[in-house]
Each structure stands twice: as C-alpha cells, then as structure tokens.
Design a protein around this motif. Structure first.
Motif, PDB file in Angstrom:
ATOM      1  N   TYR A 199      12.633   8.671   7.987  1.00 59.83           N
ATOM      2  CA  TYR A 199      11.569   8.156   8.859  1.00 59.83           C
ATOM      3  C   TYR A 199      10.979   9.278   9.708  1.00 59.83           C
ATOM      4  CZ  TYR A 199       9.363   5.513  12.630  1.00 59.83           C
ATOM      5  OH  TYR A 199       8.472   5.024  13.552  1.00 59.83           O
ATOM      6  N   ASP A 200      11.823  10.091  10.294  1.00 55.05           N
ATOM      7  CA  ASP A 200      11.340  11.196  11.126  1.00 55.05           C
ATOM      8  C   ASP A 200      10.488  12.160  10.308  1.00 55.05           C
ATOM      9  OD1 ASP A 200      12.633  10.170  13.333  1.00 55.05           O
ATOM     10  OD2 ASP A 200      14.426  11.431  13.092  1.00 55.05           O
ATOM     11  N   ALA A 201      10.860  12.366   9.050  1.00 53.36           N
ATOM     12  CA  ALA A 201      10.149  13.330   8.210  1.00 53.36           C
ATOM     13  C   ALA A 201       8.768  12.829   7.787  1.00 53.36           C
ATOM     14  CB  ALA A 201      10.988  13.646   6.971  1.00 53.36           C
ATOM     15  N   PHE A 202       8.630  11.519   7.627  1.00 57.54           N
ATOM     16  CA  PHE A 202       7.386  11.000   7.039  1.00 57.54           C
ATOM     17  C   PHE A 202       6.567  10.120   7.993  1.00 57.54           C
ATOM     18  CE2 PHE A 202      10.281  11.656   3.381  1.00 57.54           C
ATOM     19  CZ  PHE A 202       9.535  12.610   2.705  1.00 57.54           C
ATOM     20  N   LYS A 203       7.026   9.920   9.212  1.00 56.91           N
ATOM     21  CA  LYS A 203       6.330   9.033  10.146  1.00 56.91           C
ATOM     22  C   LYS A 203       4.878   9.463  10.364  1.00 56.91           C
ATOM     23  CE  LYS A 203       5.835   6.005  13.599  1.00 56.91           C
ATOM     24  NZ  LYS A 203       4.568   6.421  14.218  1.00 56.91           N
ATOM     25  N   ARG A 204       4.642  10.732  10.576  1.00 55.73           N
ATOM     26  CA  ARG A 204       3.278  11.203  10.838  1.00 55.73           C
ATOM     27  C   ARG A 204       2.384  10.959   9.624  1.00 55.73           C
ATOM     28  NH1 ARG A 204       2.313  17.169  13.181  1.00 55.73           N
ATOM     29  NH2 ARG A 204       3.345  16.108  14.929  1.00 55.73           N
ATOM     30  N   GLY A 205       2.892  11.232   8.432  1.00 64.69           N
ATOM     31  CA  GLY A 205       2.095  10.999   7.229  1.00 64.69           C
ATOM     32  C   GLY A 205       1.772   9.527   7.036  1.00 64.69           C
ATOM     33  N   ILE A 206       2.704   8.649   7.391  1.00 63.78           N
ATOM     34  CA  ILE A 206       2.470   7.208   7.283  1.00 63.78           C
ATOM     35  C   ILE A 206       1.363   6.789   8.238  1.00 63.78           C
ATOM     36  CG2 ILE A 206       3.488   4.926   7.651  1.00 63.78           C
ATOM     37  CD1 ILE A 206       6.193   6.171   6.840  1.00 63.78           C
ATOM     38  N   ASP A 207       1.446   7.250   9.473  1.00 67.82           N
ATOM     39  CA  ASP A 207       0.423   6.906  10.473  1.00 67.82           C
ATOM     40  C   ASP A 207      -0.956   7.398  10.044  1.00 67.82           C
ATOM     41  OD1 ASP A 207       2.090   5.560  12.233  1.00 67.82           O
ATOM     42  OD2 ASP A 207       2.615   7.383  13.344  1.00 67.82           O
ATOM     43  N   ASN A 208      -1.025   8.615   9.514  1.00 67.09           N
ATOM     44  CA  ASN A 208      -2.310   9.175   9.088  1.00 67.09           C
ATOM     45  C   ASN A 208      -2.889   8.405   7.916  1.00 67.09           C
ATOM     46  OD1 ASN A 208      -2.186  11.178  11.048  1.00 67.09           O
ATOM     47  ND2 ASN A 208      -1.257  12.695   9.675  1.00 67.09           N
ATOM     48  N   TYR A 215       0.820  -1.211   0.000  1.00 71.63           N
ATOM     49  CA  TYR A 215       0.000   0.000   0.000  1.00 71.63           C
ATOM     50  C   TYR A 215       0.857   1.266   0.000  1.00 71.63           C
ATOM     51  CZ  TYR A 215      -4.270  -2.693   0.818  1.00 71.63           C
ATOM     52  OH  TYR A 215      -5.324  -3.567   0.683  1.00 71.63           O
ATOM     53  N   ASP A 216       2.143   1.135   0.283  1.00 70.96           N
ATOM     54  CA  ASP A 216       3.052   2.279   0.350  1.00 70.96           C
ATOM     55  C   ASP A 216       2.456   3.381   1.222  1.00 70.96           C
ATOM     56  OD1 ASP A 216       5.250   3.871  -0.088  1.00 70.96           O
ATOM     57  OD2 ASP A 216       4.591   4.611  -2.042  1.00 70.96           O
ATOM     58  N   PHE A 217       2.036   3.007   2.429  1.00 70.26           N
ATOM     59  CA  PHE A 217       1.399   3.958   3.345  1.00 70.26           C
ATOM     60  C   PHE A 217       2.249   5.215   3.503  1.00 70.26           C
ATOM     61  CE2 PHE A 217      -0.113  -0.166   5.359  1.00 70.26           C
ATOM     62  CZ  PHE A 217      -1.403  -0.089   4.845  1.00 70.26           C
ATOM     63  N   GLY A 218       1.687   6.352   3.149  1.00 66.80           N
ATOM     64  CA  GLY A 218       2.349   7.633   3.359  1.00 66.80           C
ATOM     65  C   GLY A 218       3.721   7.745   2.739  1.00 66.80           C
TER      66      GLY A 218
END
Length: 487
Positions: free
Chosen positions: A465-474, A442-445
């Motif tokens: 990871y730090d830059a995109f972690k929030r977008g992945i979770d959302n 799914y390539d989440f975020g």
C-alpha cells in the motif's frame, strides 16, 4: 394468430400462478417475497404499453458460452420448454416479452468482448443492443467511451427491486453510471463460501451453520476449523491434491475476506469520487491480512490453486478439476462465485453454502463482494434506438423478477443444489449484502493486481500500500477527470 394468442394467454396464466404461489408460500426466502410486495404496486412496468418493433432481434452480447468458464452467461435464450425449471422460466419470460413487442431475444456470444465492442462501436454501427460482460471488461469499455450513461435513460425505474440499488449507488463515478446489476443477470450474489458437511462431521467440528446462529462465524473460528483438517490420504509421505485439506485457496481469496470484514479498496464520496479506504483502519486491515496469510500459506492445511502445477486432467481449466476434487471430499472449504453450484450438483456428500465470516462478533452484518469476473449490464454508446432498448430492458427486468429469479434462487440454489434450509438463509444474506467497488473493477493504479491479489505467501499489504498509494490516487484523479469531461 389464434394459436399465438392462446399460447400467450397460457403463459400469462402460468406466470400469474407462479406469482400467486410466491405470495402464499411463507417458507420461501425474501428474494421473491420482496419482489412480490414491491412489484405489485409498481406503476411503470405493468403499464408499459405494447409496441410493434417489427421483428427486431434484441441481442445481448455476452462471453463465449462454450469456453468452460463458470462466469459465462447461459440464461438469455431458450427455444422451447423442456421441463427444466430454469430454462423454462427463461422461455416464459422471453415469450411474454417477444409477443408483447413483436421481437426475438437473441444472444451473441464472442470470445473477446472488449475487442468486439470496441470494433463495432468505433465503426459507428452495432449488431447488439445490450452487453452482459465482466466488471473489469466493462470498466475498460467505459474508459474508452464505448458505453452509454445509464442515468440518461429516464424510463428506467431505479426504485424497483429488479434494479440493484446498491450497484447503482456504488458503481457511479461522478454523476455517471455505465454498468449496473439487475434481475436480467441472475448471477448477483457475489462470492460464496462452500463447505463439505461430511468433512466437518468426520472431524467433530462445530457446523458453520451453528456458528452463524450464535454469531460466532468469525475469522478466528474459520481459521481454527481450517487448521483442524489435514491428512495424507494415500500415505505417500507428501501432501498433494489427492490428500485432505482444510481449504482450497487462490491468491485473490484474501480480498474476499477483507471485503467481508468491511475493508474496501475504495469508497465513493458524496460526489461519486472514489477515495482509497483500504487502510482507513490500518491496524484492522493488517491484522486481518496476517491472519489470512497464516492460514492460507500453511501447505499442510491449505492447497493453493494458483501455485499448483496440477493439470486440467480433462477439464476446461485446472480450477474446474480442483473443484471436482472438492466434490470428492478432498477439501473442506472453497470460495468462488455462485456459478460453481452447477458443478457441485451431483456431489455425493452434502455441501453447504455460507457467507464469508465476520471480522469479529461485533461486526453488524455479513457481507460479500461482487466478483470482478462476474457480469453486469451495460448499453453500447452507439445504438440505433435507445428508447426501444430502454423499454425492452425495463420490461425484461420486470418479467425476470417474476419468473427467473424465483426459479433460480428457490428451486435451483435453495432446493436442488444447496439442499438445506440453512443454505437458503445464507443465500438471502448474500443477496441482500452484496457490495461493489469501482477500485476492484478499474484496478486504479494496480490496487488489485499489485496489492490485493498478490501471492499471499509473500504479500505484505502494508508495504504494498505504501509503495503504490500515490499511483492509485493519481490514477483515480485522471480517470475521474476524464469521465467528467464526457457530455
């Protein structure tokens, strides 16, 4: 009619002979022994009653088989026996199923699977019964509501060995399963490490087979081997594709090594919710990535396939051309799907097949991740007869386990292409320890495109990871909630 009955009887005898041979040959890998012992006691498939489906053309929608891609499906149709092991196994399976149900098994190959499925399903009527498509394409289809929830099909015997239990468990999202792996699709062993035996011997290196036997096939020993191989073969003062390297490399190769070391992008919790686990052990993940980066970014020992400006040179893609150069003794290691075995079949030098190295000797087992581009099985959400589809897929699966899987693993992979007992053992390891990750498919975020598959020459996995972690979770939250709303 008499001729048909005689043909069916002959096919049954041939199948039973194959089945019996599998049971009595203790030298064959566990792929068929496991099938023998478990299928023999299965109550479902042998007792599925014959039905007359009145000549229905049971059709699999697949990728264009003429596109020159190693991931394309090539083992659905077979019009006649030709004396070739795998096509003949396909023919036998199809003949048994077709005669039992009065159907014809067909393959519908298209260039753009997602668009084809979307167009037909949204139109309310489809010309195909099942789909064999890449994981990433199936993820898109599932999000768009184009696929059937496989767990709603009570007839599927998920406990049978011809259904991949790991794929069922790891590909569920919530309480739904939209695609899975099974024996109808023979490409089921994930990514493979190929190595050139001649180059290993010429450099007096310890064979990876010996390292496996000693539990020393680790990232550090792999790195030592790669660093030991480099030579300007044509003496032109520059390292090009015509010289000798320790490894071929692609930008997504670090992902393969990460998963082999037990690092996953996401892992489902008890509710089927994908939890980001890439940095569950941050020190291990960062340390491993930096080791990989150190090796793969060294242009004296590693040839970057993505970075190269080399052309296709008469092949379908430049990747096919570079794999050809692997067969010409220019690279010691290469990492790709098992489909490349066909391209290596006529290689003059001996090559071997390996699992990816462990992180260190304390790691319990070898692992391989199932590729995003490899196919899995799905059913369109619009279907004219789901019961018929269920019966035919279940029985095709059963007969595939008896005919096609032994032919593929035992005869083609272990005996014809990878011509040694150690590669046969590696194939067992790969088949039994394949992992699946919704986060990849799914390539989440942007988990894959923005973190795992970035250029390893410049990548920093911790910073990304730090830059995109929030977008992945959302993104995970949104997609999960969308699926939960589907009835």
């Amino acid at each position: 009619k008499l001729l048909k009955l005689l043909t069916l009887a002959l096919l049954v005898v041939m199948m039973l002979s194959l089945f019996s041979a599998c049971k009595t040959n203790s030298n064959k890998p566990n792929t068929d022994n496991k099938v023998d012992s478990e299928i023999e006691g299965t109550e479902h498939n042998p007792n599925l009653p014959a039905k007359d489906y009145e000549g229905h053309e049971f059709t699999f929608l697949t990728r264009d088989k003429n596109a020159g891609n190693i991931y394309n499906i090539r083992f659905i149709e077979a019009e006649e026996e030709t004396g070739q092991t795998l096509p003949d196994a396909v023919f036998r399976r199809n003949a048994l199923v077709e005669e039992k149900y009065n159907i014809k098994i067909k393959q519908m190959a298209v260039a753009d699977l997602t668009t084809e499925v979307r167009t037909q399903v949204m139109g309310g009527q489809v010309e195909f019964d099942a789909i064999l498509a890449s994981c990433q394409n199936l993820a898109i289809m599932a999000q768009e509501g184009l696929l059937y929830n496989l767990l709603d099909i009570e007839l599927f015997n998920w406990d049978a060995p011809y259904w991949d239990a790991k794929s069922k468990e790891q590909l569920m999202i919530g309480d739904k399963l939209y695609f899975s792996n099974c024996d109808i699709d023979i490409h089921s062993i994930g990514f493979v490490v190929y190595f050139n035996k001649k180059i290993v011997q010429d450099h007096n290196l310890t064979s990876p087979y010996e390292l496996i036997e000693k539990n020393e096939w680790t990232i550090d020993n792999w790195a030592t081997m790669v660093k030991a191989v480099s030579r300007d073969l044509d003496n032109d003062g520059a390292m090009t594709e015509f010289d000798l390297y320790g490894t071929l490399a692609e930008h997504h190769n670090p992902r393969m090594f990460l998963y082999a070391s037990g690092v996953r992008g996401t892992t489902n919790d008890e509710n089927g919710y994908p939890v980001v686990t890439l940095m569950k052990d941050a020190d291990k993940t960062v340390n491993l990535y930096e080791k990989l980066k150190n090796v793969l970014s060294d242009t004296s020992v590693s040839y970057c396939m993505d970075c190269s400006t080399v052309g296709a040179n008469g092949y379908a893609h430049k990747w096919n051309y570079l794999r050809y150069l692997f067969t010409q003794d220019h690279f010691m290691f290469h990492y790709t799907d098992d489909g490349a075995l066909v391209q290596f079949a006529e290689m003059e030098s001996e090559f071997g097949v390996l699992p990816f190295p462990k992180y260190d000797a304390s790691q319990e087992k070898y692992q391989t991740v199932y590729p995003r581009n490899s196919s899995l099985l799905a059913i369109p959400s619009v279907t004219s007869d789901i019961d018929r589809t269920a019966v035919l897929l279940e029985d095709m699966n059963y007969f595939s386990a008896l005919t096609i899987i032994p032919a593929w693993y035992d005869t083609l992979l272990a005996r014809r292409y990878a011509r040694d007992d150690e590669s046969e053992e590696s194939l067992k390891i790969l088949r039994e320890n394949c992992v699946y990750d919704l986060g990849l498919y799914y390539d989440f975020g942007g988990l894959v495109s923005k973190i795992l598959d970035v250029d390893f020459r410049t990548g920093n996995i911790s910073r990304s990871y730090d830059a995109f972690k929030r977008g992945i979770d959302n993104d995970i939250k949104k997609i999960y909630e969308d699926f939960q709303k589907v009835q």
